[in-house]
Design a protein around this motif. Structure first.
Motif, short mmCIF file in Angstrom:
data_model
loop_
_atom_site.label_atom_id
_atom_site.label_comp_id
_atom_site.label_asym_id
_atom_site.label_seq_id
_atom_site.Cartn_x
_atom_site.Cartn_y
_atom_site.Cartn_z
N MET A 1 -0.92 -6.45 -3.95
CA MET A 1 -0.73 -5.75 -5.03
C MET A 1 0.76 -5.02 -4.76
O MET A 1 1.22 -4.80 -3.41
N THR A 2 1.57 -4.86 -5.41
CA THR A 2 2.93 -4.40 -5.69
C THR A 2 3.03 -2.74 -5.79
O THR A 2 2.46 -2.26 -6.18
N THR A 3 4.16 -2.33 -5.09
CA THR A 3 4.31 -0.91 -5.22
C THR A 3 5.54 -0.83 -5.62
O THR A 3 6.49 -1.70 -6.05
N SER A 4 5.72 0.40 -6.53
CA SER A 4 7.05 0.85 -7.42
C SER A 4 7.90 0.94 -6.59
O SER A 4 7.85 1.44 -5.13
N LEU A 5 8.99 1.16 -7.08
CA LEU A 5 10.41 1.65 -6.16
C LEU A 5 10.22 3.15 -5.71
O LEU A 5 10.74 3.42 -4.62
N ALA A 6 9.66 3.90 -6.65
CA ALA A 6 9.57 5.26 -6.40
C ALA A 6 8.33 5.37 -5.05
O ALA A 6 8.87 6.19 -4.11
N GLU A 7 7.32 4.59 -4.97
CA GLU A 7 6.51 4.55 -4.02
C GLU A 7 7.25 4.04 -2.64
O GLU A 7 6.86 4.87 -1.58
N ASP A 8 7.99 2.93 -2.88
CA ASP A 8 8.70 2.52 -1.69
C ASP A 8 9.68 3.53 -1.08
O ASP A 8 9.95 3.71 0.15
N TRP A 9 10.46 4.40 -2.21
CA TRP A 9 11.42 5.31 -1.67
C TRP A 9 10.79 6.44 -0.79
O TRP A 9 10.99 6.97 0.00
N ASP A 10 9.33 6.78 -1.48
CA ASP A 10 8.48 7.98 -0.66
C ASP A 10 8.19 7.59 0.71
O ASP A 10 8.37 8.28 1.42
N GLU A 12 9.90 5.46 2.64
CA GLU A 12 11.06 5.34 3.36
C GLU A 12 11.47 6.74 3.78
O GLU A 12 11.81 7.09 4.74
N VAL A 13 11.31 7.73 2.81
CA VAL A 13 11.63 9.28 2.72
C VAL A 13 10.84 9.86 3.92
O VAL A 13 11.36 10.69 5.01
N ILE A 14 9.41 9.40 3.89
CA ILE A 14 8.64 10.00 4.94
C ILE A 14 8.78 9.25 6.16
O ILE A 14 8.86 10.12 7.24
N ALA A 15 9.34 8.22 6.39
CA ALA A 15 9.81 7.63 7.88
C ALA A 15 10.61 8.14 8.07
O ALA A 15 11.01 8.70 9.36
N LEU A 16 11.81 8.33 7.39
CA LEU A 16 12.97 8.97 7.80
C LEU A 16 12.87 10.48 8.36
O LEU A 16 13.53 10.84 9.31
N VAL A 17 12.16 11.12 7.85
CA VAL A 17 11.72 12.83 8.04
C VAL A 17 10.99 12.84 9.36
O VAL A 17 11.41 13.46 10.29
N SER A 18 10.21 11.92 9.44
CA SER A 18 9.25 11.99 10.66
C SER A 18 10.29 11.57 11.85
O SER A 18 10.19 12.17 12.96
N ALA A 19 11.26 10.56 11.38
CA ALA A 19 11.94 10.01 12.62
C ALA A 19 12.82 11.12 13.11
O ALA A 19 13.27 11.40 14.13
N ASP A 24 15.69 11.50 15.93
CA ASP A 24 16.45 10.37 15.52
C ASP A 24 17.74 10.70 14.84
O ASP A 24 17.75 11.15 13.73
N GLY A 25 18.98 10.61 15.54
CA GLY A 25 20.12 11.14 14.72
C GLY A 25 20.52 10.15 13.71
O GLY A 25 21.14 10.50 12.74
N ASP A 26 20.29 8.75 13.75
CA ASP A 26 20.54 7.78 12.53
C ASP A 26 19.59 7.96 11.65
O ASP A 26 20.11 8.13 10.19
N ALA A 27 18.36 8.61 11.65
CA ALA A 27 17.44 8.88 10.69
C ALA A 27 18.14 10.22 9.95
O ALA A 27 18.02 10.18 8.48
N TRP A 28 18.71 11.00 10.59
CA TRP A 28 19.06 12.46 10.11
C TRP A 28 20.35 11.86 9.29
O TRP A 28 20.55 12.69 8.14
N ARG A 29 21.25 11.15 9.77
CA ARG A 29 22.35 10.97 9.14
C ARG A 29 22.11 9.94 7.71
O ARG A 29 22.87 10.33 6.70
N ARG A 30 21.13 9.12 7.80
CA ARG A 30 20.56 8.61 6.37
C ARG A 30 20.19 9.69 5.55
O ARG A 30 20.60 9.49 4.21
N LEU A 31 19.55 10.44 5.85
CA LEU A 31 18.99 11.63 4.87
C LEU A 31 20.13 12.30 4.40
O LEU A 31 20.29 12.59 3.12
N VAL A 32 21.35 12.63 5.32
CA VAL A 32 22.28 13.32 4.82
C VAL A 32 23.24 12.47 3.79
O VAL A 32 23.18 12.89 2.82
N GLU A 33 23.23 11.14 4.02
CA GLU A 33 23.95 10.38 3.29
C GLU A 33 23.17 10.18 1.93
O GLU A 33 23.78 10.17 0.71
#
Length: 198
Positions: A1-10, A12-19, A24-33
């Motif tokens: 089963m394939t996932t859409s780009l939007a689902e993949d992005w969701d 990724e965002v969930i993982a970055l926010v959690s980190a 996790d400073g790198d996760a925060w920097r990626r969110l800011v970028e």
């Protein structure tokens, strides 16, 4: 089963926010970028100078960092950040409103407070319009289409709506109710309370 780009992005965002919540400073920097460009484009409509716009963005990120634990749905980070940026833009406009000499002369007049109240109402109206537009953009396409038709052509009867949308007549009322319930939820996430919609 394939996932859409939007689902993949969701995801990724969930993982970055959690980190980021866990320090996790790198996760925060990626969110800011990833989101700073979006924030700049959202506050552009307020016609702030470069320094003021940068102040709003920095304040938005500071408030986001301080309140990240309050974000209930991580995938809604973009809307949440936008709401913070809009509120900060409105505050800045209120604080730094340029006062002409005519306005200074008017300060002693009894209607001066009424004039400032009018400015506040216009700013609140602008913020509310942006919040509603942002929330409506998050609705599923079919709900967004129905909402647009209801707003732009309120004279249409459900029979006409059903025909134009290619849906059964009996589905319009329940679809409208679901759409408005979801829109209210999205607006509540942005800090729009029912009293502001009156």
């Amino acid at each position: 089963m394939t996932t859409s780009l939007a689902e993949d992005w969701d995801h990724e965002v969930i993982a970055l926010v959690s980190a980021a919540r866990n320090g996790d400073g790198d996760a925060w920097r990626r969110l800011v970028e990833n989101y700073s460009g979006m924030l700049r484009s959202r506050i552009r409509r307020f016609r702030l100078g470069n320094e003021d716009a940068q102040d709003v963005i920095q304040t938005t990120w500071l408030l986001a960092l301080q309140n990240l634990h309050r974000l209930e749905q991580e995938k809604r980070l973009g809307g949440w950040l936008t709401t913070i940026a809009i509120r900060e833009s409105m505050k800045l406009l209120r604080r730094s409103k340029e006062i002409s000499t005519d306005d200074l002369d008017a300060v002693d007049r009894p209607d001066a407070d009424a004039g400032m109240a009018s400015v506040d109402r216009r700013l609140d109206g602008a913020w509310l319009s942006v919040a509603v537009a942002e929330a409506a953009a998050e609705l599923p396409p079919r709900q967004r289409q129905l909402l647009t038709m209801l707003a732009e052509r309120p004279e249409l009867h459900y029979v006409d709506l059903a025909r134009e949308l290619g849906r059964p007549i009996g589905s319009i009322g329940p679809s409208r109710a679901r759409c408005l319930t979801r829109l209210r939820g999205l607006l509540t996430e942005r800090g729009v309370t029912p009293d502001l919609l009156d």
